[in-house]
Design a protein around this motif. Structure first.
Motif, mmCIF file in Angstrom:
data_model
loop_
_atom_site.group_PDB
_atom_site.id
_atom_site.type_symbol
_atom_site.label_atom_id
_atom_site.label_comp_id
_atom_site.label_asym_id
_atom_site.label_seq_id
_atom_site.Cartn_x
_atom_site.Cartn_y
_atom_site.Cartn_z
ATOM 1 N N GLY A 61 0.908 -1.306 -0.109
ATOM 2 C CA GLY A 61 0.086 -0.033 -0.073
ATOM 3 C C GLY A 61 0.761 1.332 0.190
ATOM 4 O O GLY A 61 0.663 2.255 -0.488
ATOM 5 N N THR A 62 1.980 1.115 0.612
ATOM 6 C CA THR A 62 2.880 2.212 0.718
ATOM 7 C C THR A 62 3.419 2.729 -0.763
ATOM 8 O O THR A 62 3.571 3.672 -0.933
ATOM 9 N N ASP A 173 -6.654 7.511 1.031
ATOM 10 C CA ASP A 173 -5.978 6.493 1.548
ATOM 11 C C ASP A 173 -6.976 5.454 1.941
ATOM 12 O O ASP A 173 -7.606 5.897 3.032
ATOM 13 N N GLN A 176 -7.369 1.027 4.402
ATOM 14 C CA GLN A 176 -8.089 0.153 5.520
ATOM 15 C C GLN A 176 -9.706 0.099 5.010
ATOM 16 O O GLN A 176 -10.534 -0.339 6.002
ATOM 17 N N SER A 201 -4.274 -1.355 0.756
ATOM 18 C CA SER A 201 -3.092 -2.210 1.107
ATOM 19 C C SER A 201 -3.873 -3.457 1.474
ATOM 20 O O SER A 201 -5.166 -3.652 2.000
ATOM 21 N N LYS A 206 -5.340 -7.028 6.865
ATOM 22 C CA LYS A 206 -6.385 -6.296 6.255
ATOM 23 C C LYS A 206 -7.656 -7.055 5.926
ATOM 24 O O LYS A 206 -7.370 -8.519 5.848
HETATM 25 C C1 LIG Z 1 -4.165 3.943 6.671
HETATM 26 C C2 LIG Z 1 -3.017 3.128 5.935
HETATM 27 N N1 LIG Z 1 -2.088 3.755 5.217
HETATM 28 C C3 LIG Z 1 -1.306 3.167 4.485
HETATM 29 C C4 LIG Z 1 -0.804 1.778 4.834
HETATM 30 C C5 LIG Z 1 0.354 1.396 4.103
HETATM 31 O O1 LIG Z 1 -0.068 0.075 3.560
HETATM 32 P P1 LIG Z 1 1.027 -1.067 3.529
HETATM 33 O O2 LIG Z 1 1.269 -1.443 4.954
HETATM 34 O O3 LIG Z 1 0.462 -2.159 2.589
HETATM 35 O O4 LIG Z 1 2.448 -0.611 2.847
HETATM 36 C C6 LIG Z 1 -1.604 1.181 5.680
HETATM 37 C C7 LIG Z 1 -1.097 -0.300 6.333
HETATM 38 O O5 LIG Z 1 -1.099 -0.553 7.205
HETATM 39 C C8 LIG Z 1 -2.597 1.884 6.636
HETATM 40 O O6 LIG Z 1 -3.066 1.237 7.442
#
Ligand SMILES: Cc1ncc(COP(=O)(O)O)c(C=O)c1O
Length: 391
Positions: A61-62, A173, A176, A201, A206
Motif C-alpha cells: 500500500g505504501t 488512503d 483500511q 493495502s 487487512k
Molecule cells: C491507513 C494506512 N495507510 C497506508 C498503509 C500502508 O500499507 P502497506 O502496509 O501495505 O504498505 C496502511 C497499512 O497498514 C494503513 O493502515
C-alpha cells in the motif's frame, strides 16, 4: 486460560487451505512470478469494485501511494495535507519525495479528517497565487489525502467541496477500507473510487489480506493509470528505455493468486465484522459515559456497507488499565495509533503544533479483536471481560 488473540490468520487459512495451495501451485508450475495474467485479473477486480478506469497492482500500500505521488510529480516545493491520526506511511511517502506533509485535525466522532477544519486551515494558513494555493512559506498545495480510518469513509462530500473549489486533487488512503461505501449527495460511492486517486493495502491483517505485502493504486484518469504502470517498473517504456525515473513497485503473481482466491469472500467477511461490531456496541451501550464507541454515520442509508470495521476502536481515558485487564484475561488488543504523526521524532523539523482531537484520540483509543472467524463465544468473552472492568 486459552488466549484470545488480537487477530488470527490461521483459522481463515485453514478454511481455504486446499483452494489457495492449488493456486499457489499453479504459479509455481508456471514459474512466472512477477506481474502477469493473475495480477492483471486482480487489477480488473479492484477497478470494477471501485469504479475506476485504472488499477495498478503494487508491492505494498505504501508503494501504491508513493507511485501516485510520483505520477503527480510531487516533490520539493510542494506540500500535501493529511491527518496526523493514521499509519505513518500516509505522511512518510510525502516526506520521502521531498514534499512537506501538513496536518489538519480530525473530527472527534469519526476520527477522520474534518472538512471544516480543512477549510479553516486553507483560509488561515494559505493564500491564492497564480499557480494555485500556497502556504505562508511559499509551498504549493498539491493534494489532500483523507484516510478512511478503521474502515469508515471520510465525509467526502465535505472534503471534495473544500478541495474542488481550489482545484486541489484528492488522494484517498483507502488502505483500511476496501469495499466500504459512502452515501454522497448524488449516489452511493465506493472507498478509493471517489476522487482523482485512491490506494489500498493488502497487508495480511487487512479485510482482504495477502500472504505478504501487496497494494493497489487506482486512478480516474486512464492516462495517469498508464503513467503509473510505467513508473511501477522503473519508468521503463519500452524495455530498457527510461524517459522517467520510477521504481520497483510490482506485485508478485503469488500475491495476486492468493488475493483472487480470497476476493469473493470479502463482502461476507466484512459483513461478519459488522455483526460483531453490533454485538460490541449493543453490549457496551450501557457504559456510554465511560466508553466512546465507533460512530456509524452512514448506517441508516447503507447498513453494514457503511463501515467495514477493519478495526473496532473504542475510546476511554482508562485505556491503559483496560488494556492491562484484558491482557490478564488472555485477550489481545492493540493501540492504533499511540503517537500522532506531528509528534513523531522524524517530523520534529515541521515544528510544534497543537491538534487536540488527534492527540486525545491517540491517548484514549483501544482496538478490540474483530475478525470474521471470531466465534460468538469469543465475542461474548470479550464483552464479559470489558463489562467486568467497567462494572
Ligand atoms: C491507513 C494506512 N495507510 C497506508 C498503509 C500502508 O500499507 P502497506 O502496509 O501495505 O504498505 C496502511 C497499512 O497498514 C494503513 O493502515
Amino acid at each position: 486460560m486459552t488466549k484470545l488473540p488480537f487477530f488470527d490468520l490461521k483459522t481463515q487459512f485453514q478454511s481455504l487451505r486446499e483452494e489457495i495451495l492449488a493456486e499457489i501451485a499453479s504459479v509455481c508450475d508456471a514459474q512466472a512470478f512477477i506481474l502477469g495474467s493473475k495480477v492483471a485479473l486482480f487489477e480488473q477486480r479492484i477497478a470494477e469494485l471501485c469504479g475506476c478506469s485504472a488499477a495498478v497492482a503494487t508491492s505494498s500500500g505504501t508503494d501504491a501511494q508513493l507511485l501516485i505521488l510520483m505520477a503527480m510529480g510531487i516533490g520539493p516545493g510542494d506540500a500535501v495535507v493529511t491527518t496526523p491520526f493514521t499509519f505513518f506511511s500516509t505522511a512518510g511517502c510525502v516526506a520521502r519525495l521531498g514534499a512537506k506533509p501538513l496536518f489538519v485535525d480530525i473530527d472527534s466522532a469519526t476520527m477522520n479528517v474534518d472538512p471544516e477544519k480543512l477549510e479553516r486551515f486553507f483560509g488561515r494558513e494559505c493564500r491564492e497565487a497564480s499557480n494555485g494555493l500556497v502556504t505562508k512559506d511559499g509551498l504549493l498545495i498539491r493534494g489532500v489525502i483523507p484516510v478512511h480510518l478503521f474502515g469508515l469513509c471520510c465525509d467526502m462530500d465535505g472534503i471534495r467541496d473544500v478541495c474542488g473549489r481550489r482545484r486541489i486533487p484528492v488522494i484517498e488512503d483507502a488502505a483500511q477500507a476496501l469495499g466500504a461505501k459512502y452515501p454522497s449527495k448524488n449516489r452511493i460511492e465506493p472507498a478509493g473510487g471517489m476522487s482523482e486517486f485512491g490506494f489500498f493495502s493488502f497487508y495480511p491483517t487487512k479485510n482482504l489480506g495477502a500472504f505478504g505485502d501487496a497494494g493497489m493504486a487506482v486512478a480516474r484518469d486512464p492516462e495517469l493509470g498508464r503513467k503509473m504502470k510505467i513508473l511501477r517498473n522503473h519508468g521503463m517504456d519500452p524495455r530498457y528505455y527510461h524517459s522517467e525515473i520510477g521504481g520497483n513497485f510490482r506485485m508478485d503473481a503469488l500475491q495476486a493468486a492468493v488475493l483472487l482466491k480470497k476476493f469473493p469472500y470479502l463482502e461476507q467477511w466484512s459483513k461478519r465484522r459488522w455483526e460483531i461490531a453490533q454485538c460490541y456496541k449493543d453490549a457496551f451501550a450501557k457504559f456510554a459515559r465511560k466508553i466512546m464507541l465507533p460512530s456509524e454515520p452512514y448506517a441508516a442509508q447503507l447498513g453494514s456497507e457503511g463501515h467495514i470495521y477493519h478495526q473496532f476502536v473504542i475510546r476511554t481515558p482508562a485505556r491503559d488499565s483496560l488494556r492491562e485487564h484484558l491482557e490478564e484475561h488472555g485477550i489481545g488488543t492493540e493501540i492504533y495509533y499511540p503517537v500522532v504523526l506531528h509528534q513523531q521524532k522524524c517530523f520534529a523539523y515541521l515544528g510544534e503544533m497543537s491538534l487536540p482531537e488527534s492527540e486525545k484520540a491517540a491517548a484514549e483509543c483501544l482496538a478490540l479483536p474483530i475478525y470474521p472467524e471470531l466465534t460468538d463465544q469469543q465475542v461474548d468473552r470479550v464483552i464479559d471481560s470489558v463489562a467486568q472492568f467497567f462494572n
